[in-house]
Design an enzyme around this catalytic site. Structure first.
Site, mmCIF file in Angstrom:
data_model
loop_
_atom_site.group_PDB
_atom_site.id
_atom_site.type_symbol
_atom_site.label_atom_id
_atom_site.label_comp_id
_atom_site.label_asym_id
_atom_site.label_seq_id
_atom_site.Cartn_x
_atom_site.Cartn_y
_atom_site.Cartn_z
ATOM 1 N N ASP A 46 13.253 130.487 32.582
ATOM 2 C CA ASP A 46 12.760 129.780 33.684
ATOM 3 C C ASP A 46 13.891 129.023 34.376
ATOM 4 O O ASP A 46 13.967 129.911 35.229
ATOM 5 C CB ASP A 46 12.038 128.590 32.880
ATOM 6 C CG ASP A 46 11.318 127.868 33.624
ATOM 7 O OD1 ASP A 46 11.229 128.268 34.478
ATOM 8 O OD2 ASP A 46 10.885 126.775 33.001
ATOM 9 N N PHE A 77 3.201 127.328 31.219
ATOM 10 C CA PHE A 77 4.164 127.052 30.127
ATOM 11 C C PHE A 77 2.542 128.033 29.582
ATOM 12 O O PHE A 77 1.847 128.344 29.137
ATOM 13 C CB PHE A 77 3.451 126.158 29.367
ATOM 14 C CG PHE A 77 3.926 125.893 28.082
ATOM 15 C CD1 PHE A 77 5.386 125.728 28.032
ATOM 16 C CD2 PHE A 77 3.943 125.294 26.760
ATOM 17 C CE1 PHE A 77 6.325 125.597 27.168
ATOM 18 C CE2 PHE A 77 5.216 126.268 25.628
ATOM 19 C CZ PHE A 77 6.185 125.754 26.594
ATOM 20 N N GLU A 134 16.842 137.637 24.479
ATOM 21 C CA GLU A 134 16.166 136.397 25.259
ATOM 22 C C GLU A 134 14.764 136.053 24.840
ATOM 23 O O GLU A 134 14.287 137.401 25.766
ATOM 24 C CB GLU A 134 16.551 135.429 26.293
ATOM 25 C CG GLU A 134 17.170 134.617 25.644
ATOM 26 C CD GLU A 134 16.458 132.698 25.749
ATOM 27 O OE1 GLU A 134 15.583 133.646 24.251
ATOM 28 O OE2 GLU A 134 16.575 132.188 26.136
ATOM 29 N N ASP A 135 13.643 135.217 24.803
ATOM 30 C CA ASP A 135 12.309 135.908 25.286
ATOM 31 C C ASP A 135 11.626 135.829 26.501
ATOM 32 O O ASP A 135 11.116 136.108 26.926
ATOM 33 C CB ASP A 135 11.163 134.712 23.982
ATOM 34 C CG ASP A 135 12.036 133.719 24.215
ATOM 35 O OD1 ASP A 135 13.258 132.743 25.285
ATOM 36 O OD2 ASP A 135 11.196 132.397 23.537
ATOM 37 N N LYS A 174 10.732 134.026 34.843
ATOM 38 C CA LYS A 174 9.888 132.604 35.481
ATOM 39 C C LYS A 174 10.894 132.093 36.216
ATOM 40 O O LYS A 174 11.306 131.887 36.202
ATOM 41 C CB LYS A 174 9.271 131.474 34.470
ATOM 42 C CG LYS A 174 8.182 132.373 33.122
ATOM 43 C CD LYS A 174 7.258 130.367 33.254
ATOM 44 C CE LYS A 174 8.145 129.587 32.411
ATOM 45 N NZ LYS A 174 7.108 128.851 31.630
ATOM 46 N N ARG A 229 4.114 130.859 17.896
ATOM 47 C CA ARG A 229 4.685 132.243 17.543
ATOM 48 C C ARG A 229 4.136 133.009 16.568
ATOM 49 O O ARG A 229 4.174 133.878 17.759
ATOM 50 C CB ARG A 229 5.612 131.474 16.533
ATOM 51 C CG ARG A 229 7.138 130.537 17.623
ATOM 52 C CD ARG A 229 8.303 130.510 16.970
ATOM 53 N NE ARG A 229 9.228 128.871 17.189
ATOM 54 C CZ ARG A 229 9.624 128.555 17.981
ATOM 55 N NH1 ARG A 229 9.749 129.329 18.830
ATOM 56 N NH2 ARG A 229 10.111 127.642 18.494
ATOM 57 N N GLY A 258 12.692 132.347 19.499
ATOM 58 C CA GLY A 258 11.780 132.909 20.873
ATOM 59 C C GLY A 258 11.667 133.518 20.553
ATOM 60 O O GLY A 258 10.839 135.274 20.504
HETATM 61 P P1 IMP Z 1 15.333 127.774 30.259
HETATM 62 O O1 IMP Z 1 16.699 127.199 30.185
HETATM 63 O O2 IMP Z 1 14.397 126.977 31.422
HETATM 64 O O3 IMP Z 1 15.742 129.282 31.660
HETATM 65 O O4 IMP Z 1 14.593 128.298 30.037
HETATM 66 C C1 IMP Z 1 14.756 129.710 28.640
HETATM 67 C C2 IMP Z 1 14.222 128.278 27.304
HETATM 68 O O5 IMP Z 1 13.346 127.589 27.251
HETATM 69 C C3 IMP Z 1 13.278 129.547 26.544
HETATM 70 O O6 IMP Z 1 14.889 130.504 25.763
HETATM 71 C C4 IMP Z 1 12.521 129.322 26.057
HETATM 72 O O7 IMP Z 1 13.056 129.017 24.570
HETATM 73 C C5 IMP Z 1 12.166 128.150 27.056
HETATM 74 N N1 IMP Z 1 11.156 128.580 27.295
HETATM 75 C C6 IMP Z 1 10.825 128.557 28.492
HETATM 76 N N2 IMP Z 1 9.873 128.806 28.869
HETATM 77 C C7 IMP Z 1 9.401 128.768 28.346
HETATM 78 C C8 IMP Z 1 7.378 128.637 27.676
HETATM 79 O O8 IMP Z 1 6.650 128.996 29.188
HETATM 80 N N3 IMP Z 1 6.673 128.980 26.839
HETATM 81 C C9 IMP Z 1 7.495 128.677 25.593
HETATM 82 N N4 IMP Z 1 8.714 128.138 25.808
HETATM 83 C C10 IMP Z 1 9.516 128.409 26.646
HETATM 84 MG MG MG Z 2 14.202 130.896 23.749
#
Ligand code: IMP
Ligand code: MG
Length: 190
Positions: free
Chosen positions: A113, A162, A109-110, A141, A175, A48
């Site tokens: 969440d 999402f 990081e992209d 987010k 992507r 990402g």
């Molecule tokens: P976390 O572990 O929930 O903080 O999520 C982080 C990872 O989940 C990121 O590196 C993304 O690859 C993926 N991710 C979280 N939210 C999204 C989204 O809305 N779209 C696509 N990928 C997401």
């Molecule tokens: Mg990611």
């Protein structure tokens, strides 16, 4: 899939390519100033963060008083329990290729969440004794954070949807979209 083929599945644009470029430039201003005269190791999180890591590195390099050196490494993790929410379980799929001890590590990081992915990565690199350790996320987010993880550089907050594009995927598609968008509900496979 071409960009045209994506269009019927897109609900709305959340950040145009110009808005993303301006956000990356603002991040680059701060990062270049904070690491002025010092070597910097950018660690992009695949897949990402591929877009943001490359664009950010290029922007930082354009600042005259920035880091003395920039190195780039990539790490690949997978955190998805299901299609659209990450689970607490993070798997390391590919590690960085070089030693990170004693370096100024900046994780790129992209999106963040629930925070599990970045928390895992911070912990991983902290145990390897960096000189400094910080993180940068392009999209935030903040609504469902489960882990309190420090993020020193945040690009922009996005709605609790999402999102796809500019590196972010849904089932490995989208992507290549140059902007950030929300998918139509009908585009999600059940
Ligand atoms: P976390 O572990 O929930 O903080 O999520 C982080 C990872 O989940 C990121 O590196 C993304 O690859 C993926 N991710 C979280 N939210 C999204 C989204 O809305 N779209 C696509 N990928 C997401
Ligand atoms: Mg990611």
């Amino acid at each position: 899939m071409t960009l045209n083929a994506y269009e019927p599945t897109i609900e709305r644009t959340l950040a145009s390519r110009e808005e993303i470029a301006a956000t990356v430039a603002r991040l680059a201003d701060r990062i270049a100033a904070d690491y002025a005269g010092k070597p910097l190791l950018l660690i992009g999180v695949l897949k990402g963060a591929l877009h943001v890591s490359v664009d950010l590195a290029r922007e930082i390099s354009r600042r005259i008083d920035g880091p003395s050196e920039i190195r780039m490494e990539y790490i690949c993790v997978s955190s998805y329990g299901n299609a659209t929410r990450s689970s607490g379980e993070v798997r390391l799929l590919k590690d960085v290729d070089r030693e990170t001890a004693g370096q100024n590590v900046l994780i790129i990081e992209d999106i963040i969440d629930n925070g599990h992915t970045l928390a895992y990565l911070r912990d991983l690199f902290q145990r390897r004794n960096p000189a400094t350790l910080r993180s940068c996320v392009l999209f935030d987010k903040p609504y469902r954070r489960l882990v309190n993880v420090p993020v020193e550089y945040v690009g922009m907050t996005v709605p609790d949807e999402f999102v796809i594009g500019y590196g972010l995927d849904y089932q490995e598609l989208y992507r290549n979209l140059p902007y950030l968008a929300q998918l139509k509900a009908s585009a999600f496979s059940s």
